[in-house]
Design a protein around this motif. Structure first.
Motif, PDB file in Angstrom:
ATOM      1  N   ALA A  17       9.098  23.232 -72.892  1.00 14.51           N
ATOM      2  CA  ALA A  17      10.032  22.095 -73.245  1.00 14.51           C
ATOM      3  C   ALA A  17      10.509  21.357 -71.844  1.00 14.51           C
ATOM      4  O   ALA A  17      10.608  20.213 -71.890  1.00 14.51           O
ATOM      5  N   LEU A  61       8.526  29.222 -74.203  1.00 17.78           N
ATOM      6  CA  LEU A  61       8.891  27.999 -74.764  1.00 17.78           C
ATOM      7  C   LEU A  61       9.910  27.204 -73.732  1.00 17.78           C
ATOM      8  O   LEU A  61       9.808  25.807 -73.761  1.00 17.78           O
ATOM      9  N   LEU A  91       8.363  35.119 -74.518  1.00 17.39           N
ATOM     10  CA  LEU A  91       8.205  33.981 -75.616  1.00 17.39           C
ATOM     11  C   LEU A  91       9.234  33.044 -75.137  1.00 17.39           C
ATOM     12  O   LEU A  91       8.797  31.716 -75.179  1.00 17.39           O
TER      13      LEU A  91
END
Length: 157
Positions: free
Chosen positions: A20, A16, A12
């Motif tokens: 980004a 992420l 996870l």
């Protein structure tokens, strides 16, 4: 069980981080505002475009109404030819004018559209005739210095 939970959290975190980085790359490349709205294309010619780039915003009254599609040099008129894609939801009169402006003192350049008063509207392939080129900071400074030097060289009686 403990190992699967850690693997899930690490996965996870990696997803992420990748999201980004993708967001940052799109923002840096001025691609974050991709739009699939219908557009119509108009052309304007400028003597000097300064640092204008493709995908630069086109604004009217501070609202982004389109993007610069292509910048070419017209070797017959010796001017920069800028092709602009305007969103079809925004209609402008044929006698509208275009200026190359800068956001802030040293910010990015964009095209500012000022609507005219004509009842006929711009359509695909039309040309904006009234344009104002970019103000180049170096030219302004040199004009200022030359005018000050001319004032200083005068003999006062």
């Amino acid at each position: 069980m403990q190992r699967k939970s850690i693997d899930l959290w690490v996965g996870l975190f990696v997803v992420l981080g990748a999201a980004a980085l993708l967001f940052l790359a799109l923002k840096a490349g001025n691609m974050s505002s991709l739009s699939f709205d219908k557009t119509y294309s108009v052309v304007a010619r400028f003597d000097n475009i300064g640092g204008l780039k493709p995908r630069a915003p086109i604004k009217s009254a501070g609202v982004v109404v389109g993007r610069v599609d292509e910048i070419r040099f017209d070797d017959k008129a010796f001017q920069a030819q800028v092709t602009m894609n305007l969103q079809s939801t925004y209609k402008f009169p044929k006698d509208s004018s275009a200026k190359i402006l800068t956001s802030g003192l040293l910010g990015e350049q964009y095209i500012g559209l000022e609507p005219g008063g004509d009842t006929a509207l711009l359509a695909t392939g039309d040309r904006i005739k009234m344009t104002q080129s970019a103000i180049v900071l170096e030219n302004l400074i040199s004009q200022f210095l030359f005018s000050k030097a001319a004032e200083g060289g005068e003999v006062k009686k």
